[in-house]
Design a protein around this motif. Structure first.
Motif, PDB file in Angstrom:
ATOM      1  N   ALA A  80      -0.255 -17.072  11.918  1.00  0.00           N
ATOM      2  CA  ALA A  80       0.906 -16.322  12.404  1.00  0.00           C
ATOM      3  C   ALA A  80       1.799 -15.946  11.225  1.00  0.00           C
ATOM      4  CB  ALA A  80       1.683 -17.160  13.404  1.00  0.00           C
ATOM      5  N   ALA A  81       2.583 -14.895  11.396  1.00  0.00           N
ATOM      6  CA  ALA A  81       3.509 -14.473  10.341  1.00  0.00           C
ATOM      7  C   ALA A  81       4.469 -15.605  10.017  1.00  0.00           C
ATOM      8  CB  ALA A  81       4.279 -13.239  10.794  1.00  0.00           C
ATOM      9  N   THR A  82       4.666 -15.871   8.732  1.00  0.00           N
ATOM     10  CA  THR A  82       5.532 -16.975   8.324  1.00  0.00           C
ATOM     11  C   THR A  82       6.963 -16.528   8.065  1.00  0.00           C
ATOM     12  OG1 THR A  82       4.873 -16.643   6.017  1.00  0.00           O
ATOM     13  CG2 THR A  82       3.612 -18.244   7.301  1.00  0.00           C
ATOM     14  N   GLN A  83       7.180 -15.235   7.871  1.00  0.00           N
ATOM     15  CA  GLN A  83       8.524 -14.727   7.622  1.00  0.00           C
ATOM     16  C   GLN A  83       9.191 -14.405   8.953  1.00  0.00           C
ATOM     17  OE1 GLN A  83       9.867 -14.605   4.670  1.00  0.00           O
ATOM     18  NE2 GLN A  83      11.746 -13.478   5.040  1.00  0.00           N
ATOM     19  N   VAL A 127      -9.396   0.625   1.179  1.00  0.00           N
ATOM     20  CA  VAL A 127      -7.954   0.457   1.382  1.00  0.00           C
ATOM     21  C   VAL A 127      -7.678  -0.871   2.082  1.00  0.00           C
ATOM     22  CG1 VAL A 127      -5.862   1.477   2.338  1.00  0.00           C
ATOM     23  CG2 VAL A 127      -7.736   2.962   1.582  1.00  0.00           C
ATOM     24  N   PRO A 128      -6.836  -1.725   1.497  1.00  0.00           N
ATOM     25  CA  PRO A 128      -6.595  -3.053   2.080  1.00  0.00           C
ATOM     26  C   PRO A 128      -5.609  -3.005   3.240  1.00  0.00           C
ATOM     27  CG  PRO A 128      -5.233  -2.782   0.154  1.00  0.00           C
ATOM     28  CD  PRO A 128      -6.093  -1.537   0.234  1.00  0.00           C
ATOM     29  N   GLY A 129      -5.631  -4.041   4.045  1.00  0.00           N
ATOM     30  CA  GLY A 129      -4.608  -4.221   5.069  1.00  0.00           C
ATOM     31  C   GLY A 129      -3.321  -4.730   4.442  1.00  0.00           C
ATOM     32  N   LEU A 130      -2.212  -4.516   5.131  1.00  0.00           N
ATOM     33  CA  LEU A 130      -0.910  -4.948   4.631  1.00  0.00           C
ATOM     34  C   LEU A 130      -0.302  -6.070   5.457  1.00  0.00           C
ATOM     35  CD1 LEU A 130       0.731  -1.482   3.834  1.00  0.00           C
ATOM     36  CD2 LEU A 130      -0.519  -3.003   2.292  1.00  0.00           C
ATOM     37  N   LEU A 131      -0.876  -6.357   6.603  1.00  0.00           N
ATOM     38  CA  LEU A 131      -0.346  -7.431   7.442  1.00  0.00           C
ATOM     39  C   LEU A 131      -0.996  -8.761   7.066  1.00  0.00           C
ATOM     40  CD1 LEU A 131      -0.232  -5.715  10.951  1.00  0.00           C
ATOM     41  CD2 LEU A 131       1.494  -5.729   9.137  1.00  0.00           C
ATOM     42  N   GLY A 132      -0.292  -9.836   7.375  1.00  0.00           N
ATOM     43  CA  GLY A 132      -0.826 -11.161   7.078  1.00  0.00           C
ATOM     44  C   GLY A 132      -0.629 -11.581   5.637  1.00  0.00           C
ATOM     45  N   LEU A 133       0.174 -10.832   4.877  1.00  0.00           N
ATOM     46  CA  LEU A 133       0.449 -11.166   3.486  1.00  0.00           C
ATOM     47  C   LEU A 133       1.860 -11.739   3.362  1.00  0.00           C
ATOM     48  CD1 LEU A 133      -1.008  -7.952   1.816  1.00  0.00           C
ATOM     49  CD2 LEU A 133      -1.981 -10.258   1.663  1.00  0.00           C
ATOM     50  N   PRO A 134       2.046 -12.757   2.520  1.00  0.00           N
ATOM     51  CA  PRO A 134       3.377 -13.355   2.359  1.00  0.00           C
ATOM     52  C   PRO A 134       4.358 -12.391   1.709  1.00  0.00           C
ATOM     53  CG  PRO A 134       1.653 -14.799   1.495  1.00  0.00           C
ATOM     54  CD  PRO A 134       1.022 -13.462   1.742  1.00  0.00           C
ATOM     55  N   LEU A 135       5.632 -12.562   2.018  1.00  0.00           N
ATOM     56  CA  LEU A 135       6.671 -11.707   1.458  1.00  0.00           C
ATOM     57  C   LEU A 135       6.677 -11.780  -0.069  1.00  0.00           C
ATOM     58  CD1 LEU A 135       9.147  -9.887   1.674  1.00  0.00           C
ATOM     59  CD2 LEU A 135      10.533 -11.949   2.008  1.00  0.00           C
ATOM     60  N   ASP A 136       6.530 -12.976  -0.631  1.00  0.00           N
ATOM     61  CA  ASP A 136       6.554 -13.110  -2.089  1.00  0.00           C
ATOM     62  C   ASP A 136       5.442 -12.298  -2.737  1.00  0.00           C
ATOM     63  OD1 ASP A 136       8.746 -14.752  -2.054  1.00  0.00           O
ATOM     64  OD2 ASP A 136       7.604 -16.619  -2.187  1.00  0.00           O
ATOM     65  N   TYR A 137       4.270 -12.306  -2.136  1.00  0.00           N
ATOM     66  CA  TYR A 137       3.157 -11.552  -2.705  1.00  0.00           C
ATOM     67  C   TYR A 137       3.416 -10.050  -2.610  1.00  0.00           C
ATOM     68  CZ  TYR A 137      -1.455  -9.630  -3.540  1.00  0.00           C
ATOM     69  OH  TYR A 137      -2.497  -8.891  -4.047  1.00  0.00           O
ATOM     70  N   LEU A 138       3.869  -9.586  -1.447  1.00  0.00           N
ATOM     71  CA  LEU A 138       4.140  -8.157  -1.282  1.00  0.00           C
ATOM     72  C   LEU A 138       5.200  -7.685  -2.268  1.00  0.00           C
ATOM     73  CD1 LEU A 138       4.170  -8.005   2.617  1.00  0.00           C
ATOM     74  CD2 LEU A 138       2.514  -6.863   1.136  1.00  0.00           C
ATOM     75  N   ASN A 139       6.286  -8.452  -2.398  1.00  0.00           N
ATOM     76  CA  ASN A 139       7.338  -8.087  -3.350  1.00  0.00           C
ATOM     77  C   ASN A 139       6.809  -8.058  -4.781  1.00  0.00           C
ATOM     78  OD1 ASN A 139       9.610  -7.563  -1.749  1.00  0.00           O
ATOM     79  ND2 ASN A 139      10.130  -9.732  -1.573  1.00  0.00           N
ATOM     80  N   ALA A 140       5.983  -9.051  -5.112  1.00  0.00           N
ATOM     81  CA  ALA A 140       5.447  -9.131  -6.472  1.00  0.00           C
ATOM     82  C   ALA A 140       4.566  -7.933  -6.796  1.00  0.00           C
ATOM     83  CB  ALA A 140       4.669 -10.430  -6.648  1.00  0.00           C
ATOM     84  N   GLN A 141       3.733  -7.507  -5.840  1.00  0.00           N
ATOM     85  CA  GLN A 141       2.816  -6.398  -6.110  1.00  0.00           C
ATOM     86  C   GLN A 141       3.547  -5.061  -6.170  1.00  0.00           C
ATOM     87  OE1 GLN A 141      -0.171  -7.292  -7.196  1.00  0.00           O
ATOM     88  NE2 GLN A 141       0.756  -9.291  -6.789  1.00  0.00           N
ATOM     89  N   LEU A 177       6.886  -5.779   6.801  1.00  0.00           N
ATOM     90  CA  LEU A 177       5.452  -6.065   6.900  1.00  0.00           C
ATOM     91  C   LEU A 177       5.198  -7.565   7.047  1.00  0.00           C
ATOM     92  CD1 LEU A 177       4.123  -3.628   4.152  1.00  0.00           C
ATOM     93  CD2 LEU A 177       3.648  -3.454   6.606  1.00  0.00           C
ATOM     94  N   SER A 178       5.949  -8.371   6.309  1.00  0.00           N
ATOM     95  CA  SER A 178       5.711  -9.817   6.328  1.00  0.00           C
ATOM     96  C   SER A 178       6.139 -10.476   7.630  1.00  0.00           C
ATOM     97  CB  SER A 178       6.429 -10.478   5.148  1.00  0.00           C
ATOM     98  OG  SER A 178       7.837 -10.444   5.319  1.00  0.00           O
ATOM     99  N   THR A 179       6.927  -9.779   8.448  1.00  0.00           N
ATOM    100  CA  THR A 179       7.366 -10.358   9.726  1.00  0.00           C
ATOM    101  C   THR A 179       6.473  -9.955  10.894  1.00  0.00           C
ATOM    102  OG1 THR A 179       8.846  -8.509  10.244  1.00  0.00           O
ATOM    103  CG2 THR A 179       9.772 -10.328   8.956  1.00  0.00           C
ATOM    104  N   GLN A 180       5.493  -9.088  10.663  1.00  0.00           N
ATOM    105  CA  GLN A 180       4.706  -8.549  11.762  1.00  0.00           C
ATOM    106  C   GLN A 180       3.483  -9.408  12.080  1.00  0.00           C
ATOM    107  OE1 GLN A 180       6.099  -5.764  13.395  1.00  0.00           O
ATOM    108  NE2 GLN A 180       7.624  -6.563  11.951  1.00  0.00           N
ATOM    109  N   SER A 181       3.248  -9.585  13.368  1.00  0.00           N
ATOM    110  CA  SER A 181       2.033 -10.271  13.810  1.00  0.00           C
ATOM    111  C   SER A 181       0.853  -9.322  13.715  1.00  0.00           C
ATOM    112  CB  SER A 181       2.194 -10.749  15.253  1.00  0.00           C
ATOM    113  OG  SER A 181       3.253 -11.672  15.352  1.00  0.00           O
ATOM    114  N   LEU A 182      -0.308  -9.889  13.518  1.00  0.00           N
ATOM    115  CA  LEU A 182      -1.504  -9.052  13.426  1.00  0.00           C
ATOM    116  C   LEU A 182      -2.026  -8.694  14.807  1.00  0.00           C
ATOM    117  CD1 LEU A 182      -1.784 -10.985  10.607  1.00  0.00           C
ATOM    118  CD2 LEU A 182      -3.640  -9.345  10.392  1.00  0.00           C
TER     119      LEU A 182
END
Length: 213
Positions: A80-83, A127-141, A177-182
């Motif tokens: 489940a989304a952690t954010q 093309v990768p999916g964007l859901l299910g990724l942690p906020l820290d990772y998305l911000n970093a990329q 994106l980090s708050t969304q359920s898949l």
């Protein structure tokens, strides 16, 4: 392959489910073409992380493709989304949702869904999916693209998109994106979205996107 990829899963989690610290992303179920491209990006200096570079440098292209295919075929449930959206100002979530689902025509920014699929679970084969990724990772990329620390094959479509947004926009879309359920079906889409709100930049790492006007 499970045994031969222990060097991968030591950081990226059991079966490539993602590392526990939020910075080692999930590998399982991502499109094989995308995974292969990232391995080549590390090998050829378009992405920078010394451990990854040392791991992939001695490996042949055929073996890198074998690794990418192995992880792409692992169909594992997402957590489940952690954010929590409750901790985020509504205006930030609203801006993030706008960018993800509709883009920003005034800045010639396409919606994330135009490339990453209607369900934001990715698009075969690159093309990768964007859901299910942690906020820290998305911000970093997104930050790495903004500072040119992360690159892709030219023409680099993500670099073009990110340079049209400010830091607040990048944080907003990553947060939403980090708050969304898949969705129930987390597999990458096999076809492009039917609609195209605005033209996409050419994408050297995902030539299938050129079909979008």
């Amino acid at each position: 392959m499970a045994e031969r990829t222990r060097a991968c899963t030591a950081c990226h989690g059991d079966q490539g489910r993602a590392g526990p610290d939020g910075y080692y992303p999930r590998l399982a179920g991502k499109p094989a073409g995308y995974l292969y491209n990232q391995l080549k990006n590390f090998a050829q200096g378009r992405r920078h992380y010394g451990l990854m570079t040392r791991l992939v440098d001695p490996l042949s292209d055929a073996y890198l493709r074998e690794i990418a295919t192995y992880f792409s075929e692992l169909k594992l449930p997402y957590p489940a989304a952690t954010q929590s959206a409750k901790r985020t100002p509504p205006a930030v979530l609203q801006r993030g949702q706008q960018l993800a689902l509709h883009g920003d025509a005034t800045r010639r920014v396409p919606a994330c869904t135009q490339c990453h699929g209607d369900r934001l679970t990715g698009l075969q084969p690159h093309v990768p999916g964007l859901l299910g990724l942690p906020l820290d990772y998305l911000n970093a990329q997104l930050g790495a693209w903004q500072t040119h620390q992360r690159q892709a094959l030219a023409p680099d479509c993500m670099a073009q998109v990110v340079e049209r947004l400010n830091s607040s926009d990048l944080i907003a879309v990553a947060t939403w994106l980090s708050t969304q359920s898949l969705p129930q079906d987390t597999s990458p889409a096999s076809t492009l979205p039917a609609r195209a709100a605005m033209a996409l930049p050419d994408c050297g790492s995902a030539p299938e996107l050129k079909a979008v006007p």
